[in-house]
Design an enzyme around this catalytic site. Sequence first.
Site, mmCIF file in Angstrom:
data_model
loop_
_atom_site.group_PDB
_atom_site.id
_atom_site.type_symbol
_atom_site.label_atom_id
_atom_site.label_comp_id
_atom_site.label_asym_id
_atom_site.label_seq_id
_atom_site.Cartn_x
_atom_site.Cartn_y
_atom_site.Cartn_z
ATOM 1 N N HIS A 118 -6.750 -3.832 10.584
ATOM 2 C CA HIS A 118 -6.592 -3.675 9.127
ATOM 3 C C HIS A 118 -5.335 -4.399 8.648
ATOM 4 O O HIS A 118 -4.357 -4.545 9.377
ATOM 5 C CB HIS A 118 -6.613 -2.204 8.687
ATOM 6 N N GLU A 145 -9.326 -1.539 5.542
ATOM 7 C CA GLU A 145 -9.880 -1.110 6.820
ATOM 8 C C GLU A 145 -11.161 -1.895 7.134
ATOM 9 O O GLU A 145 -11.813 -2.417 6.223
ATOM 10 C CB GLU A 145 -10.221 0.388 6.725
ATOM 11 N N ASN A 181 -6.842 -1.652 14.605
ATOM 12 C CA ASN A 181 -8.232 -2.019 14.340
ATOM 13 C C ASN A 181 -8.331 -3.272 13.469
ATOM 14 O O ASN A 181 -9.387 -3.590 12.947
ATOM 15 C CB ASN A 181 -8.975 -0.844 13.673
ATOM 16 N N ASP A 191 0.811 -1.213 0.000
ATOM 17 C CA ASP A 191 0.000 0.000 0.000
ATOM 18 C C ASP A 191 0.849 1.269 0.000
ATOM 19 O O ASP A 191 2.074 1.217 0.139
ATOM 20 C CB ASP A 191 -0.948 -0.001 1.208
HETATM 21 C C1 GLP Z 1 0.012 0.779 8.429
HETATM 22 C C2 GLP Z 1 0.172 -0.139 7.226
HETATM 23 C C3 GLP Z 1 -0.065 -1.599 7.575
HETATM 24 C C4 GLP Z 1 0.649 -1.935 8.865
HETATM 25 C C5 GLP Z 1 0.109 -1.088 9.969
HETATM 26 C C6 GLP Z 1 0.655 -1.432 11.339
HETATM 27 O O1 GLP Z 1 -1.267 1.279 8.591
HETATM 28 N N1 GLP Z 1 -0.686 0.224 6.145
HETATM 29 O O2 GLP Z 1 0.363 -2.407 6.508
HETATM 30 O O3 GLP Z 1 0.491 -3.305 9.141
HETATM 31 O O4 GLP Z 1 0.434 0.257 9.656
HETATM 32 O O5 GLP Z 1 1.743 -0.651 11.672
HETATM 33 P P1 GLP Z 1 2.702 -0.945 12.874
HETATM 34 O O6 GLP Z 1 3.522 -2.118 12.467
HETATM 35 O O7 GLP Z 1 3.512 0.295 13.016
HETATM 36 O O8 GLP Z 1 1.846 -1.227 14.060
#
Ligand code: GLP
Length: 240
Positions: free
Chosen positions: A138, A143, A136, A67
């Site tokens: 995702h 989402e 959440n 993404d």
């Molecule tokens: C972002 C990315 C996700 C990732 C998430 C969690 O929103 N789009 O792919 O898994 O963050 O991030 P973190 O690893 O910092 O908790």
Amino acid sequence: MKKIITKSYEEMSAVAAAVIAEQIWKKPDSVLGLATGSTPIGMYDRLSTMVKTGELSFSAARAFNLDEYYPIKRDNPQSYYAFMNEQLFSNVDFVRERTHIPNGEASDPVLECAEYEILLNKYGPIDVQVLGCGLNGHIGFNEPEDSLDTLTHVTGLTQNTISANARFFDDISEVPDKALTMGMGAIFKARHILLLISGENKAPVVKKLLEGRVSSLCPVTLLQLHSNVTLIATEDTLAD
Ligand code: GLP
């Protein structure tokens, strides 16, 4: 779902890096699905070291990132383009043309998503898809919603995600409110999914994931339906 519970973030990162390295040793031209966020940084660090010491090479591999924010300039340090360069691509030997990230600068985001999907179909399925998950639930930027998209698409970010990701930006107002993300289709077509979850704040998500129910309102729970998922989670994520 195979579950590996580790004592620490470092151990989680080492186990994850070993899975990726094994995959590349077995099949040097593997297609990897890569994720951003703080969770995979330790894994990328270890993979970078393995390339520097000559143990590993990504020279024949291909990578698709999940993404990107939209809109965002590639030279914005918070873009996932910049993140991947800093954490992995500039430290290892991927051929740049074989690293794909949805373009947050595209003038037509819908067309950009359609073209990304064509590339995924041309070079996929992904051999190993690395995934983190949001607070959440995702995955990528899929989402929580009543129904989820199968294809790469433009999505709005929830307030929960904007708040969670604001820590990387100078101000919450700078967090883009949209993103381009691979859909559930390409993720589910991956031959192997490597799901990394670390930190006590993800305990509620891990609880839902292990409950044995699936819901599009917590997208990570859908991974229970995939036949080859390895969850590597730190033990603090099991806190009740
Ligand atoms: C972002 C990315 C996700 C990732 C998430 C969690 O929103 N789009 O792919 O898994 O963050 O991030 P973190 O690893 O910092 O908790």
